[in-house]
Design an enzyme around this catalytic site. Structure first.
Site, PDB file in Angstrom:
ATOM      1  N   GLU A 269      -7.973   4.835   4.474  1.00  0.00           N
ATOM      2  CA  GLU A 269      -7.718   4.793   2.977  1.00  0.00           C
ATOM      3  C   GLU A 269      -7.275   5.484   1.998  1.00  0.00           C
ATOM      4  OE1 GLU A 269      -7.012   0.979   3.302  1.00  0.00           O
ATOM      5  OE2 GLU A 269      -8.273   0.366   4.759  1.00  0.00           O
TER       6      GLU A 269
ATOM      7  N   HIS B 285      -3.212   3.563   5.345  1.00  0.00           N
ATOM      8  CA  HIS B 285      -3.634   1.983   4.420  1.00  0.00           C
ATOM      9  C   HIS B 285      -3.763   2.624   2.959  1.00  0.00           C
ATOM     10  CE1 HIS B 285      -3.743  -0.991   7.641  1.00  0.00           C
ATOM     11  NE2 HIS B 285      -3.672  -0.091   8.570  1.00  0.00           N
TER      12      HIS B 285
ATOM     13  N   GLU C  14       1.050  -1.202   0.552  1.00  0.00           N
ATOM     14  CA  GLU C  14       0.096  -0.077  -0.333  1.00  0.00           C
ATOM     15  C   GLU C  14       0.955   1.949  -0.187  1.00  0.00           C
ATOM     16  OE1 GLU C  14      -2.316  -0.524   2.929  1.00  0.00           O
ATOM     17  OE2 GLU C  14      -3.483  -2.736   2.722  1.00  0.00           O
TER      18      GLU C  14
END
Length: 1104
Positions: free
Chosen positions: A984, A899, A805
């Site tokens: 995210e 993330h 990531e």
């Protein structure tokens, strides 16, 4: 016996209504059982029939809610038993039924199905049975049956099943009666027990007597026969029976004949029916073998290819493709073992789990393939993914935590304070008195960072910039470079070929990067540096739109795969790169592309040339693991300009990917870089992601059998001769890059900035894990200033626990640059908070090209509950820092773990809420138990107003069982941080706001990191407004900034599925699960999808 309530019709029916009078007469006949008045009964039902046929109002009145008209008619059928009366009544009902599903439902609910089946049984006892009555009864049953869930069971228990079969056998030439009998048989066959019984009773053979080659006659009958046969063949017993009686070649012959003669495509449903039968037969191993033996692959491939120009024939092509893919022989991956080609010995092996299984695996076990690869009992494919979506939906709901005690924060700390006191040295700012600083001298006003204990330096004598010796044009300027030197070594004029990216990138210094690489330790002991990491990346100024999917692209790719089986002589199958041959991984014959991945963060295990311009690529597993294939980063050279290359990564594991929704791979061209354009660009065409014919062994699939790998494929045309290009899953950000950036940031520190860099711990691989402290220096050494400095609330940030990531690191870069900036907002933010930052929680995984794990072979974001200081040192010590803060009553105001998300678009947050979690379950809880401050929503709400890439609608605050060991949940529950988040960032792009329709780049990711800082400043104002009154002018600047941003005000919801529009071309991903809950990161929260790793599609393709 059917009981009848007092006669009534709809309230709108007048009491003198004629139909009411006639129904009353029928009711009296039923009560008195007036057998002598049977003729009267027939006349009455005939009159009712006439009224129903001619008056819509009357039909509605009898069918209306509360009317007992239906019960009277059904009672007449049941009581009298006279067939000539029944004939009128059945006709009566045939008029009512077509009115819609609701009317049929009323009929079924009143017991109509049982009465009709009883009439079938009674009628069969007449000698001979009335053909007209049987025709009427079966016509009606064909309409009623699909609406009655217990229809098949009722027919079997009643005996009507055998009646219909006998009627069928006796009337094979009577097409008028045959059609309704087949229609009913089709409904009977939907019950699995009935299907087996009918197969034993010879019905399968009857169907093959009815169906046949092309004919213009009785096409409706043939269509129903094929549907019935298809329903029967869903039973494995019947499928085996069909194989044993050699019916597979017959079906293929029939399909070919219809394909050849149906030139105007008027009978596509018949052709589709034949394919449906083949599809069900090939669900079993014997069926697949019979299909291959009958040359089915070639037949369906050829017929499908001929259908391609006609868009309306897509259903035939899709079903044919499904059958061919299902029958394509399962292959093993071309590897000696699925374990990583690299090995790192652990200090001790965990007691249980996948790593323990890996270490305990006996020598000589073939972990690439096992008996599961051709499992007869597996329903190998689903026609659509809708069923999988339903399964995922239930699985996600089942994953929600329902134990309120586990949802409440812990009240006691698990570790004694004496044990935590050693972490006091990481919080010098909480006790610093600044007496040693002279504030009149700006140079000495900033604190000196304690000299960190350097990690042992791994001396590398032969670290080189990756380059192949025989490249024609680049060899002059980019000869392999020893990193101990001062710059590029090579031919004359080399300096002018190297772009001066330092002017474009303030935080990038190629020479400094080389120095950082020297102290980076890798398991393979990499001795090369990739060009992109050396040159750096300058974000392109042009927009990169989400790729529009070309219709039929997946089907085309799959057909090319099928051609390999049909034309095996066309396949080269030549290995051109193989890390399993560590002495000489690059196999260069001068004719093929050359590959390389032997540099920091690189991942490519093997490259096989399949055709002249097509290559199959195999990714390496995470070290001490046998899966997690997603991240890739490799070099390609030796290409021809203008040639249409196709690359297939054949061992992907996730069941869906954003590559199906417009995401492109990233490419870095060295020729472009030396021409002054050093940048990663989105590239590739004909991109798709689908299940392939490579089987995953049960060892590779965590004990599950029959699972397959997936292919990510893209096509590429190169623009430069003798170029060296790099491909990556996402924008690479190496550990050495982080070290370089941190050193450059520290050099930019001003006297007003307090910045300290500590080494939190050393990783398993011997790399240091940096810990940053950033805040503002006090204005003086006065008690008030020192007190204000020490008592600033803390914000704790972390990133890159999952190596693949990389977008998380780019967001972190944006955050760090903002914090170290000179803007008024940055200064105000530093005065508002003390920032503790762990910018890379998994350095080893990043260095060694892992996707998910550290060197322990475990997902570190599943170790927060009980981290091991030996196996998970970065998590253990990061958690210890937080536990120390909680113990001294200084728990952070905000915790956020950065993330990346592979299944969803936009940037969003996952948080933790007791109340919102309970709302998604059936838990009964009192209001006092659910008391909760809604402050956890404030920060994401601010971000939705300030950050154009952020989507509040994608946020979720539900706590799941599968995430109970993640940073977000543990920090919320054990440390007591209400505002504990996972942020995210999409790997693909945005579908809302300013960046709608665009793929995300490093500029947008860094902007997101900066916007997170702006949101924290506004949060400070909202939580303690009095404190910031002195900075009112800065808040005005912030408000102006917020107003210029697109506003997203949709409320947060519990997102169960990704919101992704379906394509005109149906796409099937054959998802066997969503994100595997135990193997996926917090970044794969089950609200993704399970897409935004499954995307939510209502329209899935049968291209399984």
């Amino acid at each position: 016996m059917l009981s009848i309530k007092p006669l009534s019709l709809s309230p709108s029916v007048p009491s003198n209504s004629r139909v009411l009078m006639l129904l009353g007469q029928l009711e009296r006949l039923n009560r008195e059982a007036m057998l002598a008045d049977a003729e009267i009964g027939r006349q009455i039902t005939a009159k009712i029939l006439h009224l129903i046929q001619t008056q819509e109002k009357t039909r509605k009145e009898i069918m209306s809610k509360g009317s007992s008209g239906m019960e009277v008619i059904l009672a007449t059928l049941e009581v009298t038993g006279y067939l000539y009366i029944c004939g009128s009544c059945v006709n009566d009902r045939c008029v009512c039924v077509p009115g819609g599903g609701r009317r049929v439902g009323v009929f079924v609910s009143k017991g109509g199905t049982g009465i009709l089946l009883q009439l079938v049984l009674s009628g069969s006892k007449e000698s001979p049975p009335s053909e007209e009555l049987m025709l009427q009864l079966h016509s009606l049953l064909a309409k009623v049956g699909p609406k009655d869930r217990k229809f098949g069971v009722k027919a079997r228990l009643n005996g009507a099943l055998n009646v219909t079969v006998n009627l069928l056998k006796q009337n094979l030439q009577n097409h008028k009666l045959l059609l309704p009998c087949l229609q009913v048989l089709r409904v009977y066959s939907s019950n699995s027990v009935n299907a087996v019984s009918l197969g034993k009773n010879g019905v399968l053979e009857l169907m093959f007597k009815i169906i046949g080659p092309y004919s213009k006659k009785n096409t409706s009958l043939l269509k129903v026969s094929l549907d019935t046969l298809g329903a029967l063949l869903k039973s494995k017993t019947n499928a085996r029976r069909a194989v044993d009686r050699a019916h597979v070649p017959v079906l293929l012959y029939i399909y070919q004949d219809w394909h050849r003669n149906d030139t105007r495509h008027r009978h596509m449903l018949i052709r589709k029916g034949v394919l449906g039968c083949l599809k069900n037969i090939t669900n079993i191993k014997l069926g697949r073998k019979a299909f291959i033996d009958a040359d089915g692959m070639r037949i369906l491939y050829n017929t499908s290819t001929e259908c391609l120009p006609v868009r309306t024939l897509d259903p035939l092509i899709n079903t044919s493709s499904l059958i061919m893919r299902k029958c394509f022989p399962k292959n093993r991956l071309p590897l000696p073992t699925i374990k990583s080609v690299f090995h790192h010995q652990l200090p001790h092996v965990p007691a249980g789990g996948p790593v323990a299984q890996l270490y305990n695996q006996p020598l000589g076990v073939d972990d690439v393939v096992d008996e599961s690869d051709d499992n007869d009992d597996v329903e190998t494919e689903n026609d659509t993914e809708n069923e999988e979506e339903d399964k995922d939906h239930h699985a996600r709901n089942d994953d929600i935590e329902t134990d309120i005690n586990k949802l409440r924060p812990k009240e006691t700390h698990s570790r004694p304070f004496e044990e935590l006191k050693i972490y006091e040295r990481f919080f010098l700012e909480l006790s610093e008195d600044f007496q040693r600083f002279i504030f009149d001298n700006p140079k000495s006003a900033s604190p000196l960072a304690p000299a960190p204990t350097p990690a042992p330096v791994h001396t590398l004598d032969t670290i080189n910039i990756t380059k192949d010796h025989d490249e024609q044009e680049l060899v002059q300027g980019m000869e392999r470079m020893a990193l101990e030197g001062t710059g590029p070594q090579g031919g004359a004029g080399a300096e002018e070929w190297v772009p001066d990216t330092a002017l474009l990138l303030p935080l990038h210094d190629p020479d400094l990067y080389v120095e950082m690489v020297k102290s980076t330790r890798s398991v393979p002991q990499y001795s090369e540096v990739a060009y992109p990491d050396y040159f750096g990346h300058v974000a392109p100024t042009f927009r990169e739109h989400i790729l529009e999917r070309v219709y039929g692209v997946q089907r085309t790719k799959i057909f090319q795969d099928i051609e390999r089986l049909i034309h095996p002589n066309d396949i080269l199958d030549k290995v051109v790169y193989d890390l399993d041959i560590q002495s000489c991984p690059v196999i260069d014959d001068g004719e093929s592309l050359k590959f390389n991945s032997q540099f920091e963060s690189g991942n490519l295990r093997k490259a096989i040339q399949a055709r002249k311009f097509e290559y199959d690529l195999v990714l390496n597993s995470d070290i001490n693991s046998n899966h997690y294939h997603q991240w890739f980063y490799f070099e390609v050279s030796g290409m021809r300009v203008g040639a249409p290359y196709r690359f297939n990564i054949i061992n992907c594991e996730k069941s869906n990917s954003q590559f199906n929704y417009g995401m492109q791979v990233l490419m870095y061209s060295v020729q472009e870089a030396i021409s002054g354009r050093p940048r990663w660009v989105r590239t590739g065409t004909d991109i798709c992601y689908y299940k392939n014919h490579f089987s995953r062994s049960s060892i590779a699939a965590g004990g599950q059998k029959g699972k397959s790998y997936y292919t990510m494929t893209f096509s590429m045309t190169f623009n430069h001769k003798d170029d060296v290009c790099y491909f990556a899953y996402h924008y690479p950000y190496t550990y050495s890059t982080l070290k370089m950036h941190l050193q450059k940031l520290e050099a930019l520190r001003t006297p007003q900035i307090y910045m300290r860099q500590d080494i939190l711990c050393e990783t398993l691989g011997g790399n240091s894990c940096p810990l940053l402290t950033i805040t503002a220096m006090p204005e003086s050494t006065s008690n008030d200033q020192i007190c204000q400095f020490r008592n600033r609330p803390l914000v704790f940030l972390s990133s890159r626990v999952h190596p693949g990531e990389t977008n998380a690191s780019w967001v972190m870069k944006g955050t760090l640059e903002f914090l170290m900036g000179s803007s008024p907002l940055a200064h105000s933010l530093r005065e508002a908070y003390i920032f503790k930052i762990v910018p890379m929680l998994n350095p080893d995984g990043v260095v060694n090209g892992n996707h998910r794990c550290s060197l322990s072979g475990e997902d570190l974001n599943r170790q927060w509950q009980s981290p091991s200081p030996e196996l998970h040192p970065t998590i253990y010590h990061t958690k210890s820092l937080l536990q120390y803060l909680a113990a001294i009553q200084r728990a952070p105001l905000v915790f956020c773990d950065y993330h990346g998300h592979s299944r969803k678009k936009n940037v969003f947050m996952y948080g933790c809420s007791l109340k919102e979690t309970v709302w998604q379950t059936n838990i009964s809880a009192t209001s006092c138990e659910l008391h909760e401050d809604l402050g956890y929503r404030t920060l994401p709400k601010i971000l939705s107003q300030t950050a154009p890439a952020f989507s509040m609608a994608s946020c979720s605050f539900v706590v799941e069982r599968s995430k109970e060991a993640t940073a977000r949940v543990v920090v919320w529950r054990e440390i007591g941080v209400q505002r504990s988040y996972t942020m995210e960032s999409t790997l693909c792009g945005c579908d809302q706001g300013k960046y709608k329709g665009l793929q995300i780049g490093t500029r947008e990711l860094e902007e997101m990191g900066a916007q997170f800082c702006v949101a924290l400043l506004r949060l400070k104002r909202l939580t303690s407004p009095l404190e910031l009154r002195n900075h009112a002018h800065l808040l005005d600047v912030e408000s102006d900034l917020i107003e210029t941003r697109c506003k997203v005000s949709s409320p947060s919801t519990y997102v169960l599925e990704d919101e992704e529009h379906s394509f005109m071309e149906e796409v099937d991903y054959s998802a066997e699960s969503g994100d595997e809950p135990d193997n996926d990161p917090d970044a794969a929260d089950p609200h993704d999808n399970r897409l935004s790793d499954s995307e939510s599609n209502n329209h899935r393709d049968s291209l399984t």
